[in-house]
Design an enzyme around this catalytic site. Structure first.
Site, PDB file in Angstrom:
ATOM      1  CE1 TYR A  82      -5.435  21.206  24.100  1.00  0.00           C
ATOM      2  CE2 TYR A  82      -3.324  20.625  25.021  1.00  0.00           C
ATOM      3  CZ  TYR A  82      -4.792  20.695  25.719  1.00  0.00           C
ATOM      4  OH  TYR A  82      -5.342  21.143  27.038  1.00  0.00           O
ATOM      5  CG  ASP A 123      -5.389  18.111  32.971  1.00  0.00           C
ATOM      6  OD1 ASP A 123      -4.746  18.240  33.753  1.00  0.00           O
ATOM      7  OD2 ASP A 123      -5.930  19.429  31.540  1.00  0.00           O
ATOM      8  CG  ASP A 136      -2.082  17.038  27.128  1.00  0.00           C
ATOM      9  OD1 ASP A 136      -1.972  16.813  28.642  1.00  0.00           O
ATOM     10  OD2 ASP A 136      -2.283  17.562  26.610  1.00  0.00           O
TER      11      ASP A 136
END
Length: 127
Positions: free
Chosen positions: A14, A38, A101
């Site tokens: 990612y 996000d 994340d």
């Protein structure tokens, strides 16, 4: 159940795809009904079409680079977390954004939830 090694590899991939600006490859990592927050605290983005639009408007609007800054931690039940840095322009100023994340994966190995932890407090101006 997917393996911790798989989670680590997908999450590292990612960051590589963000660095490359490869929106199609990023979106391909997500489940059709995934949810993205996000940063955390913003309204969640639901579904693959909305997620693709989010990346096109954000990542597609400017050149960024992304670098994994620590190990990807993975759980035995399909979750992972990772720190990384995004270098970009913010209001015309070169800066770095420190992000963490947290992702959850479905049984098919697709990201079903992504939460990005960051705020303006995590932006460092570069000279």
């Amino acid at each position: 159940m997917i393996s911790t090694e798989y989670i680590q590899a997908v999450m590292a991939r990612y960051v590589e795809r963000v660095d490359a600006g490869d929106i199609e490859a990023i979106v391909a990592l997500y489940a059709h009904d995934a949810v993205v927050e996000d940063p955390v605290g913003q309204p969640p983005i639901h579904g693959i079409a909305a997620i693709e639009q989010f990346y096109r408007q954000g990542l597609g609007a400017s050149k960024v680079s992304a670098t994994l800054t620590g190990p990807v931690s993975a759980t035995l039940n399909g979750c992972g977390a990772m720190p990384f840095r995004v270098d970009m322009l913010w209001d015309g100023q070169a800066c770095s954004l420190q992000v963490v994340d947290v992702m959850e994966f479905d049984t098919e190995g697709r990201i079903c939830s992504m939460k990005a932890y960051w705020s303006p407090a995590n932006i460092v101006l570069r000279t």
